[in-house]
Design a protein around this motif. Structure first.
Motif, mmCIF file in Angstrom:
data_model
loop_
_atom_site.group_PDB
_atom_site.id
_atom_site.type_symbol
_atom_site.label_atom_id
_atom_site.label_comp_id
_atom_site.label_asym_id
_atom_site.label_seq_id
_atom_site.Cartn_x
_atom_site.Cartn_y
_atom_site.Cartn_z
ATOM 1 N N ASN A 134 0.823 -1.214 0.000
ATOM 2 C CA ASN A 134 0.000 0.000 0.000
ATOM 3 C C ASN A 134 0.858 1.265 0.000
ATOM 4 O OD1 ASN A 134 -0.738 -2.226 1.774
ATOM 5 N ND2 ASN A 134 -2.760 -1.342 1.754
ATOM 6 N N GLY A 135 0.423 2.222 -0.781
ATOM 7 C CA GLY A 135 1.065 3.533 -0.741
ATOM 8 C C GLY A 135 2.433 3.618 -1.387
ATOM 9 N N PHE A 164 -10.667 -2.053 -3.687
ATOM 10 C CA PHE A 164 -10.759 -1.934 -2.235
ATOM 11 C C PHE A 164 -10.642 -0.500 -1.750
ATOM 12 C CE2 PHE A 164 -9.118 -1.840 2.055
ATOM 13 C CZ PHE A 164 -10.026 -2.664 2.712
ATOM 14 N N ARG A 165 -9.539 0.159 -2.121
ATOM 15 C CA ARG A 165 -9.287 1.490 -1.574
ATOM 16 C C ARG A 165 -10.309 2.494 -2.103
ATOM 17 N NH1 ARG A 165 -5.732 5.977 -2.966
ATOM 18 N NH2 ARG A 165 -5.085 4.816 -4.777
ATOM 19 N N ALA A 166 -10.851 3.259 -1.196
ATOM 20 C CA ALA A 166 -11.788 4.296 -1.588
ATOM 21 C C ALA A 166 -11.073 5.293 -2.484
ATOM 22 C CB ALA A 166 -12.329 5.004 -0.342
ATOM 23 N N GLY A 167 -11.689 5.653 -3.573
ATOM 24 C CA GLY A 167 -11.120 6.687 -4.432
ATOM 25 C C GLY A 167 -10.089 6.202 -5.431
ATOM 26 N N SER A 170 -11.545 6.463 -9.017
ATOM 27 C CA SER A 170 -11.646 7.818 -9.570
ATOM 28 C C SER A 170 -10.260 8.421 -9.797
ATOM 29 C CB SER A 170 -12.508 8.716 -8.691
ATOM 30 O OG SER A 170 -12.548 8.298 -7.368
ATOM 31 N N GLN A 171 -9.294 8.035 -8.956
ATOM 32 C CA GLN A 171 -7.921 8.513 -9.160
ATOM 33 C C GLN A 171 -7.404 8.044 -10.515
ATOM 34 O OE1 GLN A 171 -5.110 7.112 -6.230
ATOM 35 N NE2 GLN A 171 -3.386 8.104 -7.211
ATOM 36 N N VAL A 174 -9.060 9.814 -13.497
ATOM 37 C CA VAL A 174 -8.450 11.108 -13.808
ATOM 38 C C VAL A 174 -7.228 10.902 -14.696
ATOM 39 C CG1 VAL A 174 -7.270 13.109 -12.834
ATOM 40 C CG2 VAL A 174 -9.300 12.205 -11.708
ATOM 41 N N TRP A 175 -6.422 9.910 -14.320
ATOM 42 C CA TRP A 175 -5.245 9.601 -15.147
ATOM 43 C C TRP A 175 -5.667 9.149 -16.554
ATOM 44 C CZ3 TRP A 175 -0.488 11.050 -14.539
ATOM 45 C CH2 TRP A 175 0.026 11.280 -13.255
ATOM 46 N N ARG A 178 -6.479 12.187 -18.510
ATOM 47 C CA ARG A 178 -5.252 12.928 -18.832
ATOM 48 C C ARG A 178 -4.518 12.289 -19.996
ATOM 49 N NH1 ARG A 178 -2.167 13.966 -13.121
ATOM 50 N NH2 ARG A 178 -3.764 15.280 -12.170
ATOM 51 N N GLY A 217 -3.171 -2.182 -3.108
ATOM 52 C CA GLY A 217 -1.950 -2.384 -2.349
ATOM 53 C C GLY A 217 -2.174 -3.446 -1.293
#
Lengths: 333, 454
Positions: A134-135, A164-167, A170-171, A174-175, A178, A217
């Motif tokens: 993660n991260g 699993f991870r919130a958002g 949508s992250q 955005v990519w 782009r 992650g």
């Protein structure tokens, strides 16, 4: 071969003397300014130790500690210092010399693993599976890769299998916007393997060149989450036995010795083909990479040196070693 | 190779405990090993040096030489010093201010700020009955604000409405105003991840701090962080000024040397630790537990707590009864497998158990892994009730039937039965040793003396 970074990769590496000439103050400057801050302490330390001094055991010990402070790990640090002791013990040495020798040793260890991303355009779609703790920057790295692949006129599809991870979705969307790449997604909590399967079917139908699969992650010691990752691989293989063609592990440069466990387990579980080191623009030295190269020999395909789309660069062993020891910062400004 | 600090120190102290008296040389040798172990656990070098010097000073001298068991004395000194360094007691979040109380979350990219923000909000809501408002000031990473909004729905905590185009300081001010008008107790401000050496971004955090006057500024740090922990902690402390540290991913297998470094460098307490991906996986920091884990005494308290949570009381009692009577049968064995799997598998359990360094290798030899457990459960399920009670019934033809029924082979069935017999023998031994014997010799006493070659 799909060539990333405008095919300058090989030229940059063979022409290690003046990499600035081709890339200006861009990524190398960035890497340097990042690493300079981190390596300045290291190099200051070495200068302090070695100005007009005979190389003795006490000095070697201090030197070993400096390497440890750069996250090389006690084992690798001891080995490198021992090598230095064999050739230089009792001789007059300057700070420059010692740094040069160390940089050469480190570059020697890293050179075999510094390889460009092996994208094979003969098989379509190329499936790239992105895994990591993660991260560590999986999603951002996918965004950067997508950008550069689009630059090479590859059609890219992205599967947002981090359900699993919130958002996370949508992250990635955005990519996707782009970089003009379609993003396959499902509702939160959906089965990641199912989505991966569907995405590969779709990528085949749409004749995409590259399919990039983002995964959630996971800590390497979570057996059930690792099994979930294996399931994604298993399911992909049903459609294409050779998929995933590339499994990339993102590694955060701030990570310490736990990087060993990360590489070991992920390599074991999903046959990682190479590493991408992220966040090298920070104060972390990423010295653990040296130990990893020795122990696993996994290729390092790229490094992340910032949050912008262009901040994913090839890994240059010599530049990395020299900046790590503060040599280029002193010589080239 | 990297067996963790507990394994490493376990070996060293094994050597120490076997000796009668302790000379200065012994301590020096031990400290060399302690140093390497600490470094491999990612404790920062300057911190390691201080630690070694201080412990050495305490260890060499009359205190140790006069004591009956010098090895144990050294362990105690090292342990006490670790606990002392980690902060003597658990520290709570400070909410002593006029509401709304601002809490500022800062840290590097990917350290887990946003998830931790939601976890803390949930904790304050459920435990302290506070009305919490969360606001994401991360205008950099795509969809970061949405991420917090989604988490807010999950934990049922309000999040500040997203207004596109606003800067971090503006959002922070708006959050405080909203909180004041709508009567919130706490405002959690989640900032964008930033490098400690990025002047521009650090200045931004300072601006946010000055605009909001946070009561708590929490530095969120990944437990896997290496030597860089010192740089990060120093920079954030010097530029922004932190009031506490939150250590994330403590459920990983990193030894968390960063905790020691951070604590030492900033002098600020570690207030909370993140121990899982679920929104309620946030715990108070217990210095003694972590120190105990580091020293190979095992995180027994956590183990017991976890066991209490997952093991069904009735089943456990039945099992204990069977063990006592010595009527340990295959049903009991299957029940045990189920419990092990429920508690997060062997790996999860192993990390928490004392003296695990040696055991781990033996278990590796014995080839215990999750899949095997599952398969063995299947084998037992394929037996009739009578067979499970009395293993002697199992002749060749029955074994063939069981193998076919469970999708395994006769060899695997045989292997399970052999293992069952070993366990039965172990139970008898445990009975003989009694409570005291177990406490004295640990689980090691139960392991077969010679690892059987498999």
């Amino acid at each position: 071969m799909i060539r990333l970074w405008g095919g300058k990769t090989t030229k940059d590496q063979s022409d290690g003397q003046q990499p600035e000439a081709t890339s200006g103050s861009g990524w190398l400057g960035r890497l340097k300014s990042g690493l300079t801050k981190s390596s300045s302490r290291l190099s200051d330390g070495i200068s302090g130790i070695f100005t007009r001094k005979k190389l003795d055991h006490a000095t070697l010990e201090e030197l070993e500690e400096l390497l440890i402070a750069a996250d090389l790990g006690p084992g690798t640090a001891a080995k490198l210092t021992a090598g230095l002791a064999r050739s230089r013990l009792g001789k007059e040495v300057t700070a420059e010399e010692v740094r040069g020798l160390l940089a050469a040793d480190i570059a020697g260890i890293l050179a075999p693993v510094a390889r460009p991303l092996p994208l094979d355009s003969s098989c379509r779609p190329q499936v790239i599976l992105m895994v990591g703790v993660n991260g560590t920057g999986k999603t951002t790295t996918i965004g950067k890769l997508a950008w550069q692949l689009r630059d090479e006129d590859c059609s890219v599809m992205i599967a947002a299998c981090d359900t699993f991870r919130a958002g996370a979705v949508s992250q990635l969307q955005v990519w996707g916007e782009r970089t003009g790449s379609p993003v396959m997604a499902r509702e939160a909590g959906a089965d990641a393997a199912g989505l991966a399967f569907e995405s590969l079917e779709r990528a085949r139908r749409d004749q995409a060149d590259v399919l990039m699969i983002d995964t959630a992650g996971r800590l390497q010691n979570k057996a059930n989450l690792m099994a979930e990752l294996q399931k994604i691989v298993r399911v992909l293989k049903k459609l294409d036995p050779s998929a995933p063609h590339l499994t990339l592990l993102t590694l955060d440069a701030t990570t310490g010795q736990n990087a060993h466990a990360q590489v070991e387990v992920f390599k074991d579980m999903v046959q990682v083909s190479g590493i991408i080191v992220t966040k090298l623009d920070g104060s972390a030295r990423g010295g653990v990479l040296v130990a990893l190269a020795e122990r696993f020999g996994l290729p390092v395909y790229a490094i992340g040196v910032g949050e912008g789309v262009e901040d994913l660069r090839p890994f240059d062993a010599q530049a990395f070693a020299r900046t790590l020891l503060g040599l280029d910062a002193v010589a080239g400004g | 190779m990297f067996d963790g600090l507990s394994g490493r120190l376990g070996e060293i102290f094994d050597r120490l405990t076997r000796r009668g008296a302790l000379s200065e040389d012994d301590v020096n040798a031990a400290m060399r090993e302690v140093r390497i172990a600490l470094l491999e656990a990612d404790v920062a070098l300057p911190v390691v040096k201080d630690f070694i010097a201080e412990v050495k000073e305490r260890a060499v001298g009359q205190e140790v030489l006069r004591s009956v068991t010098p090895g144990q004395q050294v362990i105690k000194i090292v342990h006490d010093h670790l606990v002392e360094m980690l902060g003597a007691q658990g520290s709570q979040l400070n909410l002593n201010a006029t509401p709304p109380v601002p809490i500022l979350m800062v840290g590097l990219q990917g350290s887990g700020k946003t998830t931790t923000t939601a976890k803390i909000a949930l904790r304050l809501k459920t435990r302290e009955r506070k009305k919490v408002l969360m606001a994401s000031l991360d205008t950099r990473r795509p969809a970061a604000q949405e991420q917090l909004a989604v988490l807010g729905q999950q934990v049922e905590v309000a999040t500040l409405a997203i207004v596109a185009g606003q800067g971090p300081v503006e959002i922070a001010k708006r959050a405080l105003t909203t909180a004041r008008l709508e009567g919130y107790d706490v405002v959690m401000l989640d900032t964008a991840g930033r490098l400690a050496i990025n002047d521009e971004l650090m200045a931004e955090v300072v601006a946010i701090r000055d605009a909001t006057g946070p009561v708590e500024t929490l530095l969120v740090v990944d437990a896997m962080t290496g030597q860089d922990a010192v740089t990060v902690a120093t920079n954030f402390e010097n530029r922004v000024g932190v009031t506490g540290i939150v250590l994330t991913r403590v459920d990983g297998d990193a030894r968390g040397g960063a905790a020691l470094s951070m604590r030492k460098v900033t002098g600020k307490p570690i207030k909370l630790i993140g121990v899982g991906e679920r929104v309620d996986a946030l715990e108070a920091f217990h210095p003694d537990r972590i120190a105990g884990r580091i020293l190979g005494m095992g995180d027994v308290v956590s183990l017991v707590e976890k066991a209490a949570e997952t093991i069904e009381q009735a089943e456990a009692e039945k099992l204990a009864e069977k063990m006592q009577k010595g009527t340990f049968d295959l049903d009991a064995m299957a029940a045990q497998f189920r419990q092990i799997r429920k508690m997060g598998g062997m790996q999860g359990l192993l990390g928490m158990m004392p003296g695990i360094g040696k055991l781990k290798n033996q278990l590796k030899d014995a080839n215990i892994d999750e899949k095997v457990l599952k398969r063995q459960e299947a084998i037992i399920s394929s037996m009739t009730k009578a067979e499970r009670r009395d293993v002697k019934l199992l002749n060749a033809s029955r074994r063939r039937r069981i193998a076919a029924g469970s999708g395994t082979s006769v060899q695997e069935v045989n292997k399970l039965l052999k293992q069952f017999q070993d366990m039965q023998a172990m139970m008898k031994q445990a009975k003989k040793l009694g409570q005291k014997g177990l406490a004295r010799h640990g689980l090691g006493a139960l392991m077969p003396k010679q690892p059987r070659g498999r």
